[in-house]
Design a protein around this motif. Structure first.
Motif, PDB file in Angstrom:
ATOM      1  N   GLN A 300      11.696  17.961   1.588  1.00 55.87           N
ATOM      2  CA  GLN A 300      10.476  17.446   2.200  1.00 55.87           C
ATOM      3  C   GLN A 300       9.658  16.619   1.206  1.00 55.87           C
ATOM      4  O   GLN A 300       9.058  15.606   1.571  1.00 55.87           O
ATOM      5  CB  GLN A 300       9.645  18.599   2.753  1.00 55.87           C
ATOM      6  N   ARG A 301       9.661  17.030  -0.056  1.00 58.30           N
ATOM      7  CA  ARG A 301       8.945  16.280  -1.085  1.00 58.30           C
ATOM      8  C   ARG A 301       9.579  14.912  -1.307  1.00 58.30           C
ATOM      9  O   ARG A 301       8.869  13.902  -1.475  1.00 58.30           O
ATOM     10  CB  ARG A 301       8.917  17.073  -2.385  1.00 58.30           C
ATOM     11  N   TYR A 302      10.907  14.856  -1.288  1.00 58.63           N
ATOM     12  CA  TYR A 302      11.579  13.561  -1.440  1.00 58.63           C
ATOM     13  C   TYR A 302      11.227  12.639  -0.270  1.00 58.63           C
ATOM     14  O   TYR A 302      10.992  11.434  -0.459  1.00 58.63           O
ATOM     15  CB  TYR A 302      13.097  13.745  -1.518  1.00 58.63           C
ATOM     16  N   VAL A 303      11.199  13.194   0.926  1.00 57.21           N
ATOM     17  CA  VAL A 303      10.843  12.390   2.091  1.00 57.21           C
ATOM     18  C   VAL A 303       9.399  11.899   1.989  1.00 57.21           C
ATOM     19  O   VAL A 303       9.092  10.753   2.328  1.00 57.21           O
ATOM     20  CB  VAL A 303      11.072  13.199   3.385  1.00 57.21           C
ATOM     21  N   ALA A 304       8.509  12.753   1.507  1.00 63.91           N
ATOM     22  CA  ALA A 304       7.111  12.348   1.327  1.00 63.91           C
ATOM     23  C   ALA A 304       7.005  11.202   0.320  1.00 63.91           C
ATOM     24  O   ALA A 304       6.219  10.256   0.512  1.00 63.91           O
ATOM     25  CB  ALA A 304       6.271  13.535   0.874  1.00 63.91           C
ATOM     26  N   GLN A 305       7.800  11.272  -0.746  1.00 65.81           N
ATOM     27  CA  GLN A 305       7.795  10.198  -1.735  1.00 65.81           C
ATOM     28  C   GLN A 305       8.353   8.902  -1.139  1.00 65.81           C
ATOM     29  O   GLN A 305       7.849   7.804  -1.424  1.00 65.81           O
ATOM     30  CB  GLN A 305       8.601  10.618  -2.958  1.00 65.81           C
ATOM     31  N   ALA A 306       9.388   9.031  -0.313  1.00 68.61           N
ATOM     32  CA  ALA A 306       9.932   7.856   0.366  1.00 68.61           C
ATOM     33  C   ALA A 306       8.878   7.234   1.281  1.00 68.61           C
ATOM     34  O   ALA A 306       8.718   6.003   1.317  1.00 68.61           O
ATOM     35  CB  ALA A 306      11.171   8.243   1.176  1.00 68.61           C
ATOM     36  N   GLN A 307       8.137   8.080   1.979  1.00 70.98           N
ATOM     37  CA  GLN A 307       7.110   7.583   2.885  1.00 70.98           C
ATOM     38  C   GLN A 307       5.995   6.859   2.123  1.00 70.98           C
ATOM     39  O   GLN A 307       5.462   5.854   2.592  1.00 70.98           O
ATOM     40  CB  GLN A 307       6.524   8.746   3.692  1.00 70.98           C
ATOM     41  N   THR A 308       5.662   7.363   0.941  1.00 68.61           N
ATOM     42  CA  THR A 308       4.645   6.699   0.117  1.00 68.61           C
ATOM     43  C   THR A 308       5.088   5.288  -0.255  1.00 68.61           C
ATOM     44  O   THR A 308       4.298   4.329  -0.204  1.00 68.61           O
ATOM     45  CB  THR A 308       4.368   7.519  -1.153  1.00 68.61           C
ATOM     46  N   CYS A 309       6.367   5.143  -0.627  1.00 66.83           N
ATOM     47  CA  CYS A 309       6.897   3.806  -0.948  1.00 66.83           C
ATOM     48  C   CYS A 309       6.801   2.892   0.262  1.00 66.83           C
ATOM     49  O   CYS A 309       6.423   1.713   0.147  1.00 66.83           O
ATOM     50  CB  CYS A 309       8.360   3.919  -1.391  1.00 66.83           C
ATOM     51  N   LEU A 310       7.136   3.419   1.416  1.00 69.92           N
ATOM     52  CA  LEU A 310       7.107   2.625   2.643  1.00 69.92           C
ATOM     53  C   LEU A 310       5.682   2.190   2.980  1.00 69.92           C
ATOM     54  O   LEU A 310       5.446   1.032   3.338  1.00 69.92           O
ATOM     55  CB  LEU A 310       7.698   3.461   3.782  1.00 69.92           C
ATOM     56  N   ASP A 311       4.748   3.099   2.831  1.00 64.19           N
ATOM     57  CA  ASP A 311       3.354   2.772   3.142  1.00 64.19           C
ATOM     58  C   ASP A 311       2.802   1.697   2.197  1.00 64.19           C
ATOM     59  O   ASP A 311       1.999   0.848   2.599  1.00 64.19           O
ATOM     60  CB  ASP A 311       2.490   4.031   3.066  1.00 64.19           C
ATOM     61  N   ARG A 312       3.233   1.735   0.944  1.00 66.50           N
ATOM     62  CA  ARG A 312       2.786   0.725  -0.017  1.00 66.50           C
ATOM     63  C   ARG A 312       3.380  -0.649   0.282  1.00 66.50           C
ATOM     64  O   ARG A 312       2.798  -1.681  -0.054  1.00 66.50           O
ATOM     65  CB  ARG A 312       3.172   1.148  -1.437  1.00 66.50           C
ATOM     66  N   LEU A 313       4.547  -0.650   0.919  1.00 65.11           N
ATOM     67  CA  LEU A 313       5.231  -1.911   1.198  1.00 65.11           C
ATOM     68  C   LEU A 313       4.580  -2.689   2.342  1.00 65.11           C
ATOM     69  O   LEU A 313       4.605  -3.918   2.351  1.00 65.11           O
ATOM     70  CB  LEU A 313       6.703  -1.614   1.540  1.00 65.11           C
ATOM     71  N   HIS A 314       4.039  -1.989   3.329  1.00 66.34           N
ATOM     72  CA  HIS A 314       3.430  -2.601   4.514  1.00 66.34           C
ATOM     73  C   HIS A 314       4.420  -3.493   5.269  1.00 66.34           C
ATOM     74  O   HIS A 314       4.155  -4.690   5.496  1.00 66.34           O
ATOM     75  CB  HIS A 314       2.192  -3.434   4.141  1.00 66.34           C
ATOM     76  N   PRO A 315       5.556  -2.946   5.704  1.00 63.86           N
ATOM     77  CA  PRO A 315       6.486  -3.748   6.503  1.00 63.86           C
ATOM     78  C   PRO A 315       5.932  -3.964   7.907  1.00 63.86           C
ATOM     79  O   PRO A 315       4.935  -3.344   8.291  1.00 63.86           O
ATOM     80  CB  PRO A 315       7.741  -2.871   6.548  1.00 63.86           C
ATOM     81  N   PRO A 316       6.543  -4.830   8.700  1.00 65.17           N
ATOM     82  CA  PRO A 316       6.102  -5.001  10.092  1.00 65.17           C
ATOM     83  C   PRO A 316       6.093  -3.642  10.806  1.00 65.17           C
ATOM     84  O   PRO A 316       6.974  -2.807  10.571  1.00 65.17           O
ATOM     85  CB  PRO A 316       7.163  -5.938  10.686  1.00 65.17           C
ATOM     86  N   PRO A 317       5.110  -3.415  11.671  1.00 71.00           N
ATOM     87  CA  PRO A 317       4.968  -2.095  12.300  1.00 71.00           C
ATOM     88  C   PRO A 317       6.234  -1.529  12.937  1.00 71.00           C
ATOM     89  O   PRO A 317       6.525  -0.335  12.747  1.00 71.00           O
ATOM     90  CB  PRO A 317       3.858  -2.334  13.337  1.00 71.00           C
ATOM     91  N   PRO A 318       7.038  -2.317  13.681  1.00 66.23           N
ATOM     92  CA  PRO A 318       8.246  -1.727  14.269  1.00 66.23           C
ATOM     93  C   PRO A 318       9.240  -1.234  13.210  1.00 66.23           C
ATOM     94  O   PRO A 318       9.911  -0.216  13.407  1.00 66.23           O
ATOM     95  CB  PRO A 318       8.845  -2.868  15.098  1.00 66.23           C
ATOM     96  N   ILE A 319       9.329  -1.941  12.083  1.00 68.79           N
ATOM     97  CA  ILE A 319      10.251  -1.534  11.020  1.00 68.79           C
ATOM     98  C   ILE A 319       9.689  -0.330  10.273  1.00 68.79           C
ATOM     99  O   ILE A 319      10.435   0.588   9.898  1.00 68.79           O
ATOM    100  CB  ILE A 319      10.504  -2.711  10.049  1.00 68.79           C
ATOM    101  N   HIS A 320       8.387  -0.308  10.075  1.00 68.17           N
ATOM    102  CA  HIS A 320       7.748   0.863   9.464  1.00 68.17           C
ATOM    103  C   HIS A 320       8.038   2.092  10.315  1.00 68.17           C
ATOM    104  O   HIS A 320       8.410   3.157   9.787  1.00 68.17           O
ATOM    105  CB  HIS A 320       6.240   0.639   9.364  1.00 68.17           C
ATOM    106  N   ALA A 321       7.919   1.970  11.627  1.00 66.82           N
ATOM    107  CA  ALA A 321       8.175   3.099  12.528  1.00 66.82           C
ATOM    108  C   ALA A 321       9.644   3.513  12.479  1.00 66.82           C
ATOM    109  O   ALA A 321       9.961   4.711  12.460  1.00 66.82           O
ATOM    110  CB  ALA A 321       7.777   2.727  13.956  1.00 66.82           C
ATOM    111  N   ALA A 322      10.544   2.520  12.435  1.00 63.70           N
ATOM    112  CA  ALA A 322      11.979   2.830  12.409  1.00 63.70           C
ATOM    113  C   ALA A 322      12.366   3.572  11.132  1.00 63.70           C
ATOM    114  O   ALA A 322      13.119   4.552  11.175  1.00 63.70           O
ATOM    115  CB  ALA A 322      12.795   1.541  12.532  1.00 63.70           C
ATOM    116  N   LEU A 323      11.857   3.116   9.988  1.00 68.96           N
ATOM    117  CA  LEU A 323      12.183   3.765   8.726  1.00 68.96           C
ATOM    118  C   LEU A 323      11.531   5.146   8.629  1.00 68.96           C
ATOM    119  O   LEU A 323      12.114   6.077   8.054  1.00 68.96           O
ATOM    120  CB  LEU A 323      11.764   2.880   7.556  1.00 68.96           C
TER     121      LEU A 323
END
Length: 335
Positions: A300-323
């Protein structure tokens, strides 16, 4: 738990599968037949099958990474195909080294066609993977792929070395998992970003996203190797304990400095095959030592860290949701 992949991931198959089949079609007929069987496209006689194959997470991750940096998914297609070829190279060789007789509810390649054929088919896929990514004309993408292969081999080498040791430390076990699984997931996301012409910062964020996702994937895989349902995973119940595999939850228990960990160490130190009763005892010891809960929490901690990277990236909303859905799938999957 659920085994349902996010729809955005399964949708990438429409691009990946034709390109993957085209690449495999370049192999010589003997190798092509074996690889097609391994990929679930044909039966042992070479007749087409309508189902089978793996989850194809890595190529999906490559295509989604390209879209995360606002490129078209087709830009990352060579990288997507290449990482899937490397993944299957590793599976073919892993089955030989581990002596696994089944994969995806079917006989493994070495069992059906022989060990030399399985090794050579893996070698053919690795060579083909490098050829495919080189044609994209991006040296950084090629370096990303070959570098991940070096880490993958290092991780597998450590895994083999652990078989003869009881003194495996938890950190070196996590390092092994990073090599075996984290490295290629990291490459999948990074190569998609590179071929999508991402900035260095965006490419690194996606690489870190993929690496953390890969670590979570491996830890869940380790849990399924002990507590997974045979009907779903295609592996015998308590599979990893039968061969006394030094997976993360096992090493966490051995390293727990508890009475349960000490008892597990005693059972793991024996040379005779464990009985069914001993297998269930091992699983109970791992859970009572706190290693099951620790492994789940770490995933769960690894997933949380992955999510932090994703949030910092600011991809298009549909891709953010997919990832984001993909990270959820990794934690909740049952196979």
């Amino acid at each position: 738990m659920t085994a349902t992949l996010p729809s955005e991931v399964t949708a990438t198959q429409a691009l990946v599968q034709p390109a993957l089949r085209e690449a495999v079609g370049e192999l010589r007929p003997a190798m092509r037949r074996i690889v097609s069987y391994h990929l679930g496209w044909t039966d042992e006689h070479g007749e087409p099958r309508s189902s089978g194959g793996g989850k194809a997470l890595r190529p999906a991750l490559a295509l989604l990474a390209a879209q995360a940096v606002r490129a078209e998914p087709e830009a990352a297609l060579p990288g997507a195909v290449a990482v899937e070829l490397v993944h299957n190279f590793s599976l073919l060789h892993d089955d030989v080294m581990d002596g696994d007789t089944e994969r995806r509810h079917r006989p493994t390649v070495w069992r059906l066609f022989g060990t030399p054929a399985a090794i050579l088919a893996g070698d053919a896929l690795l060579t083909l993977a490098v050829d495919v990514v080189e044609r994209a004309g991006d040296p950084a993408a090629t370096r990303c792929l070959t570098g991940s292969v070096h880490h993958l081999i290092e991780g597998q080498s450590a895994d083999v070395d652990f078989e003869g040791r009881l003194d495996v430390g938890l950190q070196e076990c996590l390092d092994m998992a990073d090599g075996k699984t984290g490295a290629l997931m990291r490459c999948a996301a990074q190569v998609g970003a590179l071929l999508g012409r991402a900035s260095p910062v965006a490419a690194q964020l996606l690489a870190d996203f993929g690496g953390n996702l890969g670590m979570a994937f491996q830890l869940v895989d380790d849990l399924l190797g002990i507590w997974g349902s045979p009907e779903v995973t295609g592996k015998p119940v308590l599979a990893d304990l039968r061969v006394r595999k030094k997976s993360v939850p096992v090493v966490a228990a051995l390293d727990s400095r508890t009475a349960d960990g000490a008892r597990l160490r005693e059972l793991y130190g024996r040379t005779d095959p464990p009985t069914e009763e001993e297998l269930h005892t091992m699983a109970e010891l791992i859970e009572r030592s706190g290693a099951l809960a620790w492994t789940r929490d770490r995933a769960q901690r690894y997933v949380a860290q992955a999510q932090t990277c994703l949030d910092r990236l600011h991809p298009p909303p549909p891709i953010h949701a997919a990832l984001t859905d993909l990270t959820r799938f990794v934690l909740e999957r049952d196979r």
